[in-house]
Design a protein around this motif. Structure first.
Motif, PDB file in Angstrom:
ATOM      1  N   HIS A   1      64.070  -6.945 -51.007  1.00  0.00           N
ATOM      2  CA  HIS A   1      65.346  -7.638 -50.839  1.00  0.00           C
ATOM      3  C   HIS A   1      66.466  -6.639 -50.532  1.00  0.00           C
ATOM      4  O   HIS A   1      67.277  -6.855 -49.626  1.00  0.00           O
ATOM      5  N   GLY A   2      66.511  -5.547 -51.278  1.00  0.00           N
ATOM      6  CA  GLY A   2      67.538  -4.528 -51.051  1.00  0.00           C
ATOM      7  C   GLY A   2      67.426  -3.890 -49.675  1.00  0.00           C
ATOM      8  O   GLY A   2      68.431  -3.689 -48.990  1.00  0.00           O
ATOM      9  N   VAL A   3      66.198  -3.599 -49.261  1.00  0.00           N
ATOM     10  CA  VAL A   3      65.989  -3.012 -47.936  1.00  0.00           C
ATOM     11  C   VAL A   3      66.389  -4.013 -46.856  1.00  0.00           C
ATOM     12  O   VAL A   3      67.058  -3.654 -45.883  1.00  0.00           O
ATOM     13  N   TYR A   4      66.023  -5.278 -47.031  1.00  0.00           N
ATOM     14  CA  TYR A   4      66.397  -6.299 -46.048  1.00  0.00           C
ATOM     15  C   TYR A   4      67.915  -6.391 -45.917  1.00  0.00           C
ATOM     16  O   TYR A   4      68.454  -6.425 -44.819  1.00  0.00           O
ATOM     17  N   ARG A   5      68.629  -6.449 -47.033  1.00  0.00           N
ATOM     18  CA  ARG A   5      70.091  -6.558 -46.999  1.00  0.00           C
ATOM     19  C   ARG A   5      70.707  -5.323 -46.336  1.00  0.00           C
ATOM     20  O   ARG A   5      71.677  -5.428 -45.581  1.00  0.00           O
ATOM     21  N   LEU A   6      70.153  -4.136 -46.603  1.00  0.00           N
ATOM     22  CA  LEU A   6      70.644  -2.906 -45.994  1.00  0.00           C
ATOM     23  C   LEU A   6      70.440  -2.941 -44.474  1.00  0.00           C
ATOM     24  O   LEU A   6      71.357  -2.622 -43.708  1.00  0.00           O
ATOM     25  N   VAL A   7      69.270  -3.338 -44.040  1.00  0.00           N
ATOM     26  CA  VAL A   7      68.989  -3.437 -42.607  1.00  0.00           C
ATOM     27  C   VAL A   7      69.887  -4.499 -41.972  1.00  0.00           C
ATOM     28  O   VAL A   7      70.480  -4.270 -40.910  1.00  0.00           O
ATOM     29  N   ALA A   8      70.003  -5.655 -42.610  1.00  0.00           N
ATOM     30  CA  ALA A   8      70.823  -6.740 -42.055  1.00  0.00           C
ATOM     31  C   ALA A   8      72.286  -6.310 -41.904  1.00  0.00           C
ATOM     32  O   ALA A   8      72.929  -6.633 -40.909  1.00  0.00           O
TER      33      ALA A   8
ATOM     34  N   LEU B   1      53.937 -12.282 -43.054  1.00  0.00           N
ATOM     35  CA  LEU B   1      52.777 -11.404 -43.217  1.00  0.00           C
ATOM     36  C   LEU B   1      51.604 -12.145 -43.858  1.00  0.00           C
ATOM     37  O   LEU B   1      50.449 -11.987 -43.437  1.00  0.00           O
ATOM     38  N   LEU B   2      51.889 -12.955 -44.864  1.00  0.00           N
ATOM     39  CA  LEU B   2      50.833 -13.740 -45.502  1.00  0.00           C
ATOM     40  C   LEU B   2      50.139 -14.664 -44.504  1.00  0.00           C
ATOM     41  O   LEU B   2      48.921 -14.834 -44.545  1.00  0.00           O
ATOM     42  N   SER B   3      50.906 -15.234 -43.590  1.00  0.00           N
ATOM     43  CA  SER B   3      50.335 -16.170 -42.628  1.00  0.00           C
ATOM     44  C   SER B   3      49.408 -15.491 -41.619  1.00  0.00           C
ATOM     45  O   SER B   3      48.546 -16.132 -41.032  1.00  0.00           O
ATOM     46  N   ALA B   4      49.576 -14.180 -41.417  1.00  0.00           N
ATOM     47  CA  ALA B   4      48.784 -13.460 -40.431  1.00  0.00           C
ATOM     48  C   ALA B   4      47.370 -13.167 -40.908  1.00  0.00           C
ATOM     49  O   ALA B   4      46.473 -12.934 -40.110  1.00  0.00           O
ATOM     50  N   GLY B   5      47.176 -13.175 -42.222  1.00  0.00           N
ATOM     51  CA  GLY B   5      45.851 -12.912 -42.766  1.00  0.00           C
ATOM     52  C   GLY B   5      45.519 -11.422 -42.773  1.00  0.00           C
ATOM     53  O   GLY B   5      46.321 -10.573 -42.387  1.00  0.00           O
ATOM     54  N   GLY B   6      44.298 -11.111 -43.194  1.00  0.00           N
ATOM     55  CA  GLY B   6      43.816  -9.732 -43.218  1.00  0.00           C
ATOM     56  C   GLY B   6      44.665  -8.811 -44.055  1.00  0.00           C
ATOM     57  O   GLY B   6      45.209  -9.192 -45.097  1.00  0.00           O
ATOM     58  N   GLY B   7      44.797  -7.571 -43.588  1.00  0.00           N
ATOM     59  CA  GLY B   7      45.602  -6.569 -44.283  1.00  0.00           C
ATOM     60  C   GLY B   7      47.071  -6.933 -44.341  1.00  0.00           C
ATOM     61  O   GLY B   7      47.769  -6.562 -45.288  1.00  0.00           O
ATOM     62  N   TRP B   8      47.537  -7.666 -43.335  1.00  0.00           N
ATOM     63  CA  TRP B   8      48.935  -8.093 -43.337  1.00  0.00           C
ATOM     64  C   TRP B   8      49.211  -9.017 -44.526  1.00  0.00           C
ATOM     65  O   TRP B   8      50.262  -8.942 -45.149  1.00  0.00           O
ATOM     66  N   ALA B   9      48.257  -9.893 -44.815  1.00  0.00           N
ATOM     67  CA  ALA B   9      48.427 -10.815 -45.945  1.00  0.00           C
ATOM     68  C   ALA B   9      48.499 -10.040 -47.260  1.00  0.00           C
ATOM     69  O   ALA B   9      49.266 -10.400 -48.153  1.00  0.00           O
ATOM     70  N   TRP B  10      47.721  -8.997 -47.369  1.00  0.00           N
ATOM     71  CA  TRP B  10      47.735  -8.170 -48.572  1.00  0.00           C
ATOM     72  C   TRP B  10      49.130  -7.568 -48.758  1.00  0.00           C
ATOM     73  O   TRP B  10      49.695  -7.619 -49.852  1.00  0.00           O
ATOM     74  N   LEU B  11      49.696  -7.020 -47.665  1.00  0.00           N
ATOM     75  CA  LEU B  11      51.044  -6.452 -47.735  1.00  0.00           C
ATOM     76  C   LEU B  11      52.075  -7.537 -48.054  1.00  0.00           C
ATOM     77  O   LEU B  11      52.955  -7.332 -48.893  1.00  0.00           O
ATOM     78  N   GLY B  12      51.960  -8.689 -47.423  1.00  0.00           N
ATOM     79  CA  GLY B  12      52.873  -9.795 -47.704  1.00  0.00           C
ATOM     80  C   GLY B  12      52.804 -10.226 -49.157  1.00  0.00           C
ATOM     81  O   GLY B  12      53.827 -10.509 -49.786  1.00  0.00           O
ATOM     82  N   GLY B  13      51.594 -10.255 -49.713  1.00  0.00           N
ATOM     83  CA  GLY B  13      51.426 -10.603 -51.119  1.00  0.00           C
ATOM     84  C   GLY B  13      52.120  -9.617 -52.039  1.00  0.00           C
ATOM     85  O   GLY B  13      52.758 -10.009 -53.024  1.00  0.00           O
ATOM     86  N   LEU B  14      52.025  -8.337 -51.703  1.00  0.00           N
ATOM     87  CA  LEU B  14      52.703  -7.315 -52.515  1.00  0.00           C
ATOM     88  C   LEU B  14      54.212  -7.517 -52.505  1.00  0.00           C
ATOM     89  O   LEU B  14      54.879  -7.319 -53.523  1.00  0.00           O
ATOM     90  N   LEU B  15      54.748  -7.922 -51.348  1.00  0.00           N
ATOM     91  CA  LEU B  15      56.207  -8.104 -51.239  1.00  0.00           C
ATOM     92  C   LEU B  15      56.722  -9.300 -52.021  1.00  0.00           C
ATOM     93  O   LEU B  15      57.929  -9.450 -52.197  1.00  0.00           O
TER      94      LEU B  15
ATOM     95  N   PRO C   1      58.179  -5.440 -59.045  1.00  0.00           N
ATOM     96  CA  PRO C   1      59.502  -5.067 -58.566  1.00  0.00           C
ATOM     97  C   PRO C   1      59.576  -4.875 -57.045  1.00  0.00           C
ATOM     98  O   PRO C   1      60.666  -4.670 -56.518  1.00  0.00           O
ATOM     99  N   LEU C   2      58.444  -4.938 -56.338  1.00  0.00           N
ATOM    100  CA  LEU C   2      58.504  -4.750 -54.882  1.00  0.00           C
ATOM    101  C   LEU C   2      59.366  -5.812 -54.205  1.00  0.00           C
ATOM    102  O   LEU C   2      60.022  -5.530 -53.203  1.00  0.00           O
ATOM    103  N   ARG C   3      59.372  -7.016 -54.737  1.00  0.00           N
ATOM    104  CA  ARG C   3      60.216  -8.088 -54.191  1.00  0.00           C
ATOM    105  C   ARG C   3      61.684  -7.685 -54.229  1.00  0.00           C
ATOM    106  O   ARG C   3      62.428  -7.910 -53.285  1.00  0.00           O
ATOM    107  N   TRP C   4      62.096  -7.050 -55.316  1.00  0.00           N
ATOM    108  CA  TRP C   4      63.485  -6.633 -55.459  1.00  0.00           C
ATOM    109  C   TRP C   4      63.816  -5.506 -54.475  1.00  0.00           C
ATOM    110  O   TRP C   4      64.891  -5.489 -53.879  1.00  0.00           O
ATOM    111  N   VAL C   5      62.880  -4.568 -54.334  1.00  0.00           N
ATOM    112  CA  VAL C   5      63.080  -3.465 -53.391  1.00  0.00           C
ATOM    113  C   VAL C   5      63.153  -4.018 -51.971  1.00  0.00           C
ATOM    114  O   VAL C   5      64.031  -3.636 -51.188  1.00  0.00           O
TER     115      VAL C   5
END
Length: 136
Positions: free
Chosen positions: A101-108, A77-91, A95-99
């Motif tokens: 990670h949990g969502v990714y593991r659940l989906v995986a 998302l960061l590499s895409a720039g614009g609003g996507w980069a903003w969302l990537g930065g938040l992730l 604590p959003l990084r931890w959330v």
């Protein structure tokens, strides 16, 4: 060996859910990277062990640490720039990084049950139909 100039996103090409997700992201988000399934990637040249590529999506920059799972998506998302980069930065922030990670593991863990998934997604790579394709 030539030096890569763009990051590489490595994903599980045998998983229909993963392939569908990556195709969607490359069309809609338009990250600045090369995208390849781990089954066709030269993992040795990329500097990642096969076990890690089998376990999670990977963001491999030309220089610096490899990021996996939710942080790979944040880097995409960061590499895409614009609003996507903003969302990537938040992730990337606690604590959003931890959330994330949990969502990714659940989906995986449940990708075989998700739209586009197939029973093969739930199998270890060496037990999928057709077996594992050799890597370089």
């Amino acid at each position: 060996m030539p030096t890569r100039r763009v990051p590489v996103l490595v994903y599980d090409g045998d998983c229909a859910f993963c392939t569908t997700s990556v195709n969607f992201l490359t069309r809609r988000v338009r990250p600045r990277c090369t995208v390849t399934p781990w089954q066709f990637a030269d993992l040795h040249a990329l500097g990642v062990p096969r076990g890690r590529a089998e376990h999670e999506v990977l963001w491999i920059p030309p220089v610096g640490p490899v990021h996996g799972g939710a942080q790979a998506f944040a880097k995409l998302l960061l590499s895409a720039g614009g609003g996507w980069a903003w969302l990537g930065g938040l992730l990337t922030l606690a604590p959003l990084r931890w959330v994330a990670h949990g969502v990714y593991r659940l989906v995986a863990a449940n990708r075989s049950r998700l739209p586009g998934g197939s029973p093969a997604c739930a199998l270890p790579a060496d037990r999928r139909p057709g077996g594992v394709r050799p890597t370089r």
